[in-house]
Motif scaffolding. Structure first.
Motif, short mmCIF file in Angstrom:
data_model
loop_
_atom_site.label_atom_id
_atom_site.label_comp_id
_atom_site.label_asym_id
_atom_site.label_seq_id
_atom_site.Cartn_x
_atom_site.Cartn_y
_atom_site.Cartn_z
N LYS A 2 0.83 -1.16 0.10
CA LYS A 2 -0.08 -0.01 -0.08
C LYS A 2 0.83 1.22 0.14
N ILE A 3 0.57 2.32 -0.71
CA ILE A 3 1.29 3.49 -0.75
C ILE A 3 0.37 4.59 0.13
N THR A 4 0.92 5.24 0.89
CA THR A 4 0.31 6.27 1.68
C THR A 4 0.97 7.91 1.57
N LEU A 5 0.21 8.57 1.22
CA LEU A 5 0.84 10.06 1.04
C LEU A 5 0.09 10.83 2.12
N PHE A 69 7.97 1.97 5.39
CA PHE A 69 9.05 2.50 4.78
C PHE A 69 8.83 3.97 4.74
N VAL A 70 9.37 4.74 5.39
CA VAL A 70 9.02 6.34 5.27
C VAL A 70 10.11 7.00 4.40
N LEU A 100 4.24 1.68 1.90
CA LEU A 100 5.37 2.92 1.79
C LEU A 100 4.60 4.11 2.14
N VAL A 101 5.28 4.96 2.84
CA VAL A 101 4.64 6.08 3.04
C VAL A 101 5.67 7.34 2.83
N PHE A 102 4.91 8.26 2.14
CA PHE A 102 5.67 9.53 1.61
C PHE A 102 5.20 10.69 2.42
N ILE A 103 5.65 11.39 2.92
CA ILE A 103 5.39 12.57 4.07
C ILE A 103 5.50 13.99 3.32
N LEU A 136 -0.19 17.57 -5.22
CA LEU A 136 -0.45 17.36 -6.48
C LEU A 136 0.59 16.61 -7.45
N PHE A 137 1.96 17.44 -7.28
CA PHE A 137 2.99 16.89 -7.92
C PHE A 137 3.41 15.44 -7.55
N ALA A 138 3.52 15.25 -6.31
CA ALA A 138 3.69 13.90 -5.82
C ALA A 138 2.82 12.92 -6.30
#
Length: 157
Positions: A2-5, A69-70, A100-103, A136-138
């Motif tokens: 799973k990907i989380t922003l 994974f941050v 996978l987490v993007f912050i 938006l870009f991410a």
């Protein structure tokens, strides 16, 4: 996987929200994707920049699991081409990651505790963008990565 922003604060421009949601919807065809917003801090005029980063940091850290994974979206992070980013997403997905987490942090960046928890840092550009635009870009770049991995005609090299 799973990907989380995860992003601090809400977007106050409905046009950016609509564009971001378009890519979130498109991502649903490829992966389990979630866009989460942390509430803006209240009464920040009485807080120093460090205090604000620390308070936001607590909110961020409470949303993370040990196995995540941050990746921080950070001006001092590593830069990738879209093709390289797609390969990075692919490597993370086949590595057995659960999430996978993007912050995207607040206006002053991240607290030392969030930096300590991060596994990596990613920079979208040497330029500075509003946090609303970065969302938006991410999301668009994550979508682009999946179209690249599937050899779909969205990305032109």
């Amino acid at each position: 996987m799973k990907i989380t922003l995860l992003a601090v604060g809400k977007t106050d421009d409905s046009r950016i929200d609509q564009l971001t949601q378009m890519y979130v919807d498109r991502l649903g065809h490829y992966i389990n994707f979630d866009l989460e917003f942390l509430p803006d801090l209240k009464k920040t005029k009485n807080l120093s920049e460090d205090q604000q980063k620390n308070e936001e940091g607590k909110l961020i850290l409470n949303k993370l699991e040990k196995s995540d994974f941050v990746t921080l979206l950070d001006e001092k992070g590593k830069k990738y081409t879209s093709m390289q980013f797609a390969e990075l997403i692919n490597k993370r997905s086949i590595s057995g990651l659960k999430r996978l987490v993007f912050i995207i942090g607040g206006p002053y960046g991240f607290s030392p505790d969030v930096y300590s928890r991060a596994n990596s840092k990613l920079s979208l550009s040497d330029m500075t963008f509003s946090h609303q635009m970065v969302r938006l870009f991410a999301v668009e770049q994550i979508y682009r990565a999946f179209t690249i991995l599937r050899n779909e005609p969205y990305h032109h090299e």
